[in-house]
Write an enzyme that holds these catalytic residues in place. Structure first.
Site, mmCIF file in Angstrom:
data_model
loop_
_atom_site.group_PDB
_atom_site.id
_atom_site.type_symbol
_atom_site.label_atom_id
_atom_site.label_comp_id
_atom_site.label_asym_id
_atom_site.label_seq_id
_atom_site.Cartn_x
_atom_site.Cartn_y
_atom_site.Cartn_z
ATOM 1 N N ASN A 8 0.870 -1.185 0.000
ATOM 2 C CA ASN A 8 0.000 0.000 0.000
ATOM 3 C C ASN A 8 0.906 1.233 0.000
ATOM 4 O O ASN A 8 1.499 1.574 1.030
ATOM 5 C CB ASN A 8 -0.875 -0.048 1.268
ATOM 6 C CG ASN A 8 -1.715 1.200 1.433
ATOM 7 O OD1 ASN A 8 -1.842 1.997 0.511
ATOM 8 N ND2 ASN A 8 -2.300 1.367 2.613
ATOM 9 N N LYS A 10 0.048 4.243 -0.298
ATOM 10 C CA LYS A 10 -0.638 5.427 0.265
ATOM 11 C C LYS A 10 -0.424 6.634 -0.664
ATOM 12 O O LYS A 10 -0.395 6.457 -1.879
ATOM 13 C CB LYS A 10 -0.154 5.703 1.687
ATOM 14 C CG LYS A 10 -0.231 4.464 2.565
ATOM 15 C CD LYS A 10 -0.048 4.752 4.014
ATOM 16 C CE LYS A 10 -0.144 3.439 4.791
ATOM 17 N NZ LYS A 10 -0.115 3.637 6.224
ATOM 18 N N HIS A 90 -9.572 1.242 4.737
ATOM 19 C CA HIS A 90 -8.330 1.476 5.483
ATOM 20 C C HIS A 90 -8.606 2.500 6.591
ATOM 21 O O HIS A 90 -9.378 3.436 6.393
ATOM 22 C CB HIS A 90 -7.239 1.985 4.530
ATOM 23 C CG HIS A 90 -5.883 1.977 5.153
ATOM 24 N ND1 HIS A 90 -5.482 2.949 6.045
ATOM 25 C CD2 HIS A 90 -4.858 1.104 5.062
ATOM 26 C CE1 HIS A 90 -4.257 2.673 6.462
ATOM 27 N NE2 HIS A 90 -3.856 1.554 5.875
ATOM 28 N N GLU A 92 -7.026 4.934 7.597
ATOM 29 C CA GLU A 92 -6.749 6.325 7.232
ATOM 30 C C GLU A 92 -7.909 6.929 6.439
ATOM 31 O O GLU A 92 -8.057 8.149 6.371
ATOM 32 C CB GLU A 92 -5.419 6.406 6.452
ATOM 33 C CG GLU A 92 -4.241 6.189 7.395
ATOM 34 C CD GLU A 92 -2.982 5.680 6.727
ATOM 35 O OE1 GLU A 92 -2.909 5.664 5.490
ATOM 36 O OE2 GLU A 92 -2.059 5.275 7.474
ATOM 37 N N GLU A 155 -5.507 -4.778 10.794
ATOM 38 C CA GLU A 155 -4.499 -3.735 11.019
ATOM 39 C C GLU A 155 -4.851 -2.953 12.284
ATOM 40 O O GLU A 155 -5.678 -2.025 12.221
ATOM 41 C CB GLU A 155 -4.484 -2.761 9.837
ATOM 42 C CG GLU A 155 -4.130 -3.381 8.519
ATOM 43 C CD GLU A 155 -3.565 -2.328 7.578
ATOM 44 O OE1 GLU A 155 -2.391 -2.419 7.236
ATOM 45 O OE2 GLU A 155 -4.303 -1.388 7.215
ATOM 46 N N GLY A 161 2.280 2.493 11.142
ATOM 47 C CA GLY A 161 3.263 3.572 11.012
ATOM 48 C C GLY A 161 3.909 4.009 12.308
ATOM 49 O O GLY A 161 4.541 5.064 12.365
ATOM 50 N N SER A 197 3.195 -1.610 10.723
ATOM 51 C CA SER A 197 4.609 -1.578 11.152
ATOM 52 C C SER A 197 5.396 -2.849 10.873
ATOM 53 O O SER A 197 6.324 -3.183 11.613
ATOM 54 C CB SER A 197 4.716 -1.222 12.640
ATOM 55 O OG SER A 197 4.377 0.134 12.817
ATOM 56 N N GLY A 217 2.927 -1.089 4.414
ATOM 57 C CA GLY A 217 2.872 0.334 4.083
ATOM 58 C C GLY A 217 4.267 0.858 3.809
ATOM 59 O O GLY A 217 4.836 0.631 2.734
ATOM 60 N N GLY A 218 4.846 1.543 4.802
ATOM 61 C CA GLY A 218 6.139 2.213 4.648
ATOM 62 C C GLY A 218 7.213 1.391 3.948
ATOM 63 O O GLY A 218 7.885 1.880 3.029
HETATM 64 P P1 PGA Z 1 2.756 0.590 7.817
HETATM 65 O O1 PGA Z 1 1.300 0.759 7.135
HETATM 66 O O2 PGA Z 1 3.302 -0.722 7.311
HETATM 67 O O3 PGA Z 1 3.552 1.771 7.317
HETATM 68 O O4 PGA Z 1 2.545 0.585 9.275
HETATM 69 C C1 PGA Z 1 0.456 -0.312 6.941
HETATM 70 C C2 PGA Z 1 -0.862 0.177 6.385
HETATM 71 O O5 PGA Z 1 -1.307 1.259 6.752
HETATM 72 O O6 PGA Z 1 -1.492 -0.503 5.565
#
Ligand code: PGA
Length: 236
Positions: A8, A10, A90, A92, A155, A161, A197, A217-218
């Site tokens: 992802n 983002k 998600h 967010e 999640e 994050g 994370s 994510g990251g």
């Molecule tokens: P993260 O994000 O791996 O950066 O924690 C995961 C996500 O929001 O899908």
């Protein structure tokens, strides 16, 4: 069972970074892992994927059947670009006002158009009751045919994050609860991912958990680390 790894991106990346990512991902050899890359809509056309183990996804879809929907993206548009998967709900997006009803509508729209929804659920705070997650699933799958195989990304919002991870025990407890709940709802098969994370230093520990894959994510923006995780998981 085949593992699923979803990237992802983002609201990150640019043409140059995605060109590099696509080049590397097109070369990656895996035996039993499927990779799904989910860029922002405006970059979908850049994703010329030439690896049978890699599919295209995106991060949202309209909840409207009506074409009078300024700023929204229809399933037909996504299909034209080769999208197969859609991340839905998600945290967010929930945070900026996406409702359970809209999430359910989006899942319906995906399924009516042969797109696979990746449904995100998770508790806000570490101290929250885990039942909240089952309620999110009830809303998301309301009136959805139970001959589908739901893909659920668990999640915990507090882990996204932040570098904070739930203990493997907690992930197992949650994923087993989710599987059992889905069975009760009539879904005999399901695919449960973990997200929040996950990185190069901890993915091995989490992959011992009772999960079918990851939503990353990251780390998905750091191509070397991403490929290392993909290969590591594929070799398990
Ligand atoms: P993260 O994000 O791996 O950066 O924690 C995961 C996500 O929001 O899908």
């Amino acid at each position: 069972m085949r593992r699923l790894i979803v990237a992802n991106y983002k609201m990150n990346g640019d043409k140059k970074l995605f060109a590099k990512i696509i080049k590397e991902v097109n070369k990656v050899k895996v035996r039993d892992t499927k990779i799904v890359l989910c860029p922002p809509f405006v970059y979908l056309d850049e994703f010329n994927l030439k690896n049978k183990n890699v599919e295209l996804g995106c991060q949202d879809i309209t909840n409207q059947e009506n074409s009078k929907s300024t700023g929204q993206i229809s399933p037909k548009m996504l299909l034209e670009f080769g999208v197969k998967y859609v991340i839905i709900g998600h945290s967010e997006r929930r945070k900026i006002g996406e409702t359970d009803e809209q999430i359910n509508q989006k899942i319906n729209i995906c399924l009516n158009n042969k797109l696979k929804p990746i449904i995100c659920v998770g508790e806000e705070k570490k101290s929250d009751k885990l039942d909240i997650v089952l309620e999110q699933i009830n809303y998301a799958l309301k009136n959805i045919d139970n001959n589908i195989i739901p893909i659920i990304a668990y999640e915990p919002v507090w882990a996204i994050g932040t570098g904070k991870l739930p203990a493997v025990n907690r992930i197992n407890k949650m994923t087993r609860m989710i599987k059992a709940h889905l069975e009760k709802l009539g879904y005999t098969d399901s695919s449960i991912l973990y997200g929040g994370s996950v990185g190069i230093d901890n993915y091995k520990m989490i992959s011992d958990a009772d999960i079918d894959g990851f939503l990353l994510g990251g780390v998905s923006l750091r191509i070397k680390e991403f490929i290392e995780i993909v290969k590591g998981i594929d070799n398990e």
